[in-house]
Structure formats: structure tokens, C-alpha cells
Design a protein around this motif. Structure first.
Motif, short mmCIF file in Angstrom:
data_model
loop_
_atom_site.label_atom_id
_atom_site.label_comp_id
_atom_site.label_asym_id
_atom_site.label_seq_id
_atom_site.Cartn_x
_atom_site.Cartn_y
_atom_site.Cartn_z
N ILE A 1 0.86 -1.19 0.00
CA ILE A 1 0.00 0.00 0.00
C ILE A 1 0.90 1.25 0.00
O ILE A 1 1.99 1.19 -0.56
CB ILE A 1 -1.00 -0.01 1.18
CG1 ILE A 1 -0.28 -0.20 2.53
CG2 ILE A 1 -2.02 -1.13 0.97
CD1 ILE A 1 -1.17 0.03 3.75
N ALA B 1 3.00 3.57 5.42
CA ALA B 1 2.28 2.66 6.32
C ALA B 1 3.25 1.77 7.08
O ALA B 1 4.24 1.29 6.52
CB ALA B 1 1.29 1.81 5.53
N GLY B 2 2.96 1.55 8.35
CA GLY B 2 3.80 0.69 9.16
C GLY B 2 3.91 -0.71 8.59
O GLY B 2 4.97 -1.36 8.68
N ILE B 3 2.85 -1.17 7.99
CA ILE B 3 2.85 -2.53 7.44
C ILE B 3 3.86 -2.67 6.31
O ILE B 3 4.37 -3.77 6.04
CB ILE B 3 1.44 -2.93 6.99
CG1 ILE B 3 1.35 -4.44 6.84
CG2 ILE B 3 1.03 -2.23 5.71
CD1 ILE B 3 -0.05 -4.96 6.57
N TRP C 1 -4.74 -6.12 6.84
CA TRP C 1 -4.94 -5.78 8.25
C TRP C 1 -6.40 -5.99 8.65
O TRP C 1 -7.29 -6.02 7.81
CB TRP C 1 -4.50 -4.36 8.54
CG TRP C 1 -5.25 -3.27 7.85
CD1 TRP C 1 -6.31 -2.55 8.35
CD2 TRP C 1 -5.01 -2.73 6.53
NE1 TRP C 1 -6.73 -1.61 7.43
CE2 TRP C 1 -5.95 -1.70 6.31
CE3 TRP C 1 -4.09 -3.03 5.51
CZ2 TRP C 1 -6.00 -0.96 5.11
CZ3 TRP C 1 -4.15 -2.31 4.33
CH2 TRP C 1 -5.09 -1.28 4.15
N TRP D 1 -6.74 4.79 4.53
CA TRP D 1 -6.89 3.36 4.78
C TRP D 1 -8.37 3.17 5.10
O TRP D 1 -8.98 4.01 5.79
CB TRP D 1 -6.06 2.94 5.99
CG TRP D 1 -4.58 3.16 5.85
CD1 TRP D 1 -3.79 2.86 4.76
CD2 TRP D 1 -3.69 3.72 6.84
NE1 TRP D 1 -2.48 3.20 5.02
CE2 TRP D 1 -2.39 3.73 6.29
CE3 TRP D 1 -3.86 4.20 8.13
CZ2 TRP D 1 -1.27 4.20 6.98
CZ3 TRP D 1 -2.75 4.69 8.82
CH2 TRP D 1 -1.47 4.68 8.25
N SER E 1 -10.01 1.43 7.16
CA SER E 1 -10.32 1.46 8.59
C SER E 1 -10.36 2.90 9.11
O SER E 1 -11.25 3.28 9.90
CB SER E 1 -9.29 0.63 9.35
OG SER E 1 -7.98 0.75 8.79
N GLU E 2 -9.43 3.72 8.67
CA GLU E 2 -9.32 5.09 9.18
C GLU E 2 -10.30 6.05 8.48
O GLU E 2 -10.72 7.04 9.08
CB GLU E 2 -7.89 5.58 9.03
CG GLU E 2 -6.96 5.12 10.16
CD GLU E 2 -6.91 3.62 10.40
OE1 GLU E 2 -6.96 2.85 9.42
OE2 GLU E 2 -6.80 3.21 11.56
N TRP F 1 -1.58 3.01 15.32
CA TRP F 1 -1.58 1.54 15.51
C TRP F 1 -0.37 1.17 16.36
O TRP F 1 0.77 1.24 15.89
CB TRP F 1 -1.59 0.82 14.16
CG TRP F 1 -2.92 0.84 13.49
CD1 TRP F 1 -3.75 1.91 13.32
CD2 TRP F 1 -3.61 -0.29 12.92
NE1 TRP F 1 -4.90 1.53 12.68
CE2 TRP F 1 -4.85 0.19 12.42
CE3 TRP F 1 -3.31 -1.65 12.78
CZ2 TRP F 1 -5.78 -0.64 11.79
CZ3 TRP F 1 -4.23 -2.48 12.16
CH2 TRP F 1 -5.45 -1.98 11.67
N THR G 1 3.07 -1.35 14.89
CA THR G 1 2.95 -0.84 13.51
C THR G 1 3.48 0.59 13.36
O THR G 1 4.16 0.90 12.38
CB THR G 1 1.48 -0.94 13.05
OG1 THR G 1 1.06 -2.29 13.20
CG2 THR G 1 1.32 -0.54 11.59
N HIS G 2 3.18 1.47 14.31
CA HIS G 2 3.64 2.86 14.20
C HIS G 2 4.76 3.19 15.19
O HIS G 2 4.97 4.34 15.54
CB HIS G 2 2.45 3.82 14.37
CG HIS G 2 1.52 3.80 13.20
ND1 HIS G 2 0.26 4.35 13.22
CD2 HIS G 2 1.66 3.28 11.95
CE1 HIS G 2 -0.33 4.15 12.04
NE2 HIS G 2 0.50 3.51 11.25
N ILE H 1 -1.95 -7.03 11.76
CA ILE H 1 -1.43 -6.79 10.41
C ILE H 1 -0.65 -8.02 9.96
O ILE H 1 -0.19 -8.81 10.79
CB ILE H 1 -0.53 -5.53 10.31
CG1 ILE H 1 0.76 -5.71 11.11
CG2 ILE H 1 -1.26 -4.28 10.74
CD1 ILE H 1 1.82 -4.63 10.84
N1 PBE Z 1 -2.62 -0.08 8.22
C1 PBE Z 1 -3.97 0.34 8.56
C2 PBE Z 1 -1.80 1.02 8.75
C3 PBE Z 1 -2.39 1.34 10.04
C4 PBE Z 1 -3.85 1.24 9.72
C5 PBE Z 1 -2.36 -1.35 8.89
C6 PBE Z 1 -2.51 -0.19 6.80
C7 PBE Z 1 -0.28 0.88 8.73
O1 PBE Z 1 0.22 -0.14 8.30
O2 PBE Z 1 0.39 1.82 9.13
#
Ligand code: PBE
Length: 266
Positions: free
Chosen positions: A17, A21-23, A68, A174, A176-177, A221, A225-226, A249
Motif C-alpha cells: 500500500i 504505512a507501518g505494514i 490488516w 486506509w 479502517s481510518e 496503531w 505498527t507505528h 497486520i
Molecule cells: N494499516 C492500517 C496502517 C495502520 C492502519 C495497517 C494499513 C499501517 O500499516 O500503518
């Protein structure tokens, strides 16, 4: 199957993505830690990822995406997370509400709502699925708020009403957000605030709160993740705690694929 490897069948590509993004960072680490040097993590966006997933799924073709939970794709398609025996993607996480320093004094009503904000994955899924089916995000949010007056009353409990004061929320596109931020924007508007939502990348979202150009985001997250953003801006934001618990994730594939673990990609 025959002699074709999983890697060959997807051209050694993992559909990613947005780069902030943390992922994406976690997936790059996974590529390294699992010895997947032949593989490429393709940058894109949440929307491009779900489009690629739909295209492959409709034809029952193989695909590997960064995925995720909560996300509507798990209700719409039969999917599975690849096992991550090295634990690169972390375990269950929570989504935190993150305020700029000084928000409590400047906009106490907004601070109270964000501090109280807490909902479940089911709640978020309701809004996300509505949006995915074509309802405009602000309408899906308004509908959820109307149907969940008790929950919303808990968030606004004790919160000072607004008188048109401006509130700046940042979020990343995203799914979710998009859902959560529209819901909170709706609640704050109902309370009398003038809310602006700016759609940015993950880096600017955290930077905006840290430098005070944005009042808050509800998309932290944590703890994994963050983690890099938290480290970078430590002391420059206020963590208001979890607004949703039990996120996840990882790498996600359609259930019809005959692999179960990231180790199977080698
Ligand atoms: N995500 C959705 C984000 C946090 C919310 C998992 C893609 C990320 O990877 O930063």
C-alpha cells in the motif's frame, strides 16, 4: 500447481500500500528476515491493493497482499493470514487516539470526546462495509452515529459543546481510518465544532500532530505498527489511549492458495 512455485505464480510480488504505512516497513523486514531476496514489495495504496485483490479473487488467481484487521475484505472474500513464526508483524495491537500538546486546554470538549472515544471492530466493520458497498463515507458515519446513540453519548459525556471552533483532524486513506475519522468528525460536528479532515500520508499525519498544525488523529496503531513514528515524535504528542482493541497486520492470501506460512514463500 505442478512445478510452478508460489513465487513464480505471483511474479515474486507482494502487493503493498502507501509507503508510509507501518505494514510496509514490517513487510520489508519480513522479506529480509525470511530470506525472500527475490521478492518485491510493490508500493501503491489501500484502494489499489483491494482492487488487485478483487481482480485476482474473481479469477481465482494467486495473490499476496499486505493486509490488516479490521477490514471489510475479510467479510467479502475468503482470506487467510500467512503464519509469521518469526513474529515480524507483531501480535494483537490497539488503535490509539493521538492529540497535539495543548489540545486539552485549547479545546477541552474535543479532547474529552477523543479521550472517551472507544468502539469495537464490529462497529468499525459496519461503517467500512457500508462505504465499500457505495455509501458515501460521511453518510455511512452519520448512519452509524444515529443508530448508536448510547455509545456516542458515552463519548460526549461531560464534553463542552462547541461554538463553531475549528478542529483539524488528519487521517490516511486506509479503509479502517476513513471509517473511524468520519465517525468522529460527525460526532464533533453534532457537538457544535467545525471539523476539517485532511487526508495525508502516515508521516505527515504524525508530523502534523507533533508540530501542532493538526489537532489530532485517531489512527495510531500501537505498539508495533507505528513504533517508528512514536519514537520519532516522542514527547511531542499526547497518547489518549486505545479507541479500538485487537487489531492485526500481516501478509494475506485467498484461502484457495495452498500455502500457510511466510516460510512457504522461500
Ligand atoms: N494499516 C492500517 C496502517 C495502520 C492502519 C495497517 C494499513 C499501517 O500499516 O500503518
Amino acid at each position: 500447481a505442478g512445478t510452478t512455485s508460489v513465487g513464480e505464480s505471483v511474479e515474486y510480488e507482494i502487493v503493498g500500500i502507501d509507503p508510509g504505512a507501518g505494514i510496509m516497513k514490517a513487510t520489508s523486514s519480513a522479506i529480509e528476515e525470511y530470506g525472500l531476496e527475490d521478492w518485491t514489495l510493490v508500493e501503491g495504496s489501500g484502494a489499489a491493493m483491494t482492487a488487485a485483490l478483487k481482480k485476482a479473487y474473481d479469477k481465482e488467481e494467486p495473490i499476496i497482499v499486505t493486509g490488516w484487521t479490521p477490514h471489510w475484505k475479510f467479510a467479502k472474500y475468503d482470506l487467510k493470514y500467512l503464519e509469521d513464526p518469526k513474529g515480524i508483524f507483531g501480535g494483537e495491537e490497539n488503535i490509539h487516539s493521538i492529540a497535539r500538546l495543548g489540545l486539552k486546554d485549547d479545546l477541552p470538549g474535543v479532547y474529552t470526546v477523543l479521550n472517551n472515544f472507544f468502539w469495537t471492530a464490529d462497529d468499525m466493520n459496519t461503517v467500512m462495509s457500508d462505504i465499500q458497498e457505495g455509501t458515501k463515507p460521511e453518510e455511512a458515519a452519520a448512519k452509524w452515529v444515529e443508530e448508536n446513540t448510547e455509545k456516542v453519548a458515552e463519548w460526549t459525556d461531560g464534553a463542552e459543546k462547541g461554538n463553531g471552533e475549528e478542529v483539524k483532524l488528519a487521517y490516511v486513506a486506509w479503509d479502517s481510518e476513513i471509517a473511524s475519522t468520519n465517525v468522529i468528525a460527525n460526532v464533533l460536528k453534532d457537538l457544535g465544532y467545525k471539523v476539517s479532515m485532511s487526508q495525508v500520508e502516515a508521516g505527515p499525519m504524525w508530523t502534523g500532530v507533533a508540530d501542532g498544525s493538526v489537532d489530532a488523529h485517531i489512527a495510531g496503531w500501537l505498539p508495533v505498527t507505528h513504533a517508528d513514528y512514536v519514537k520519532e515524535f516522542e514527547g511531542k504528542f499526547e497518547d489518549l489511549g486505545a479507541n479500538l482493541e485487537g487489531t492485526k497486520i500481516g501478509l494475506v492470501v485467498p484461502s484457495y492458495m495452498e500455502i500457510d506460512s511466510i516460510e512457504d514463500l522461500k
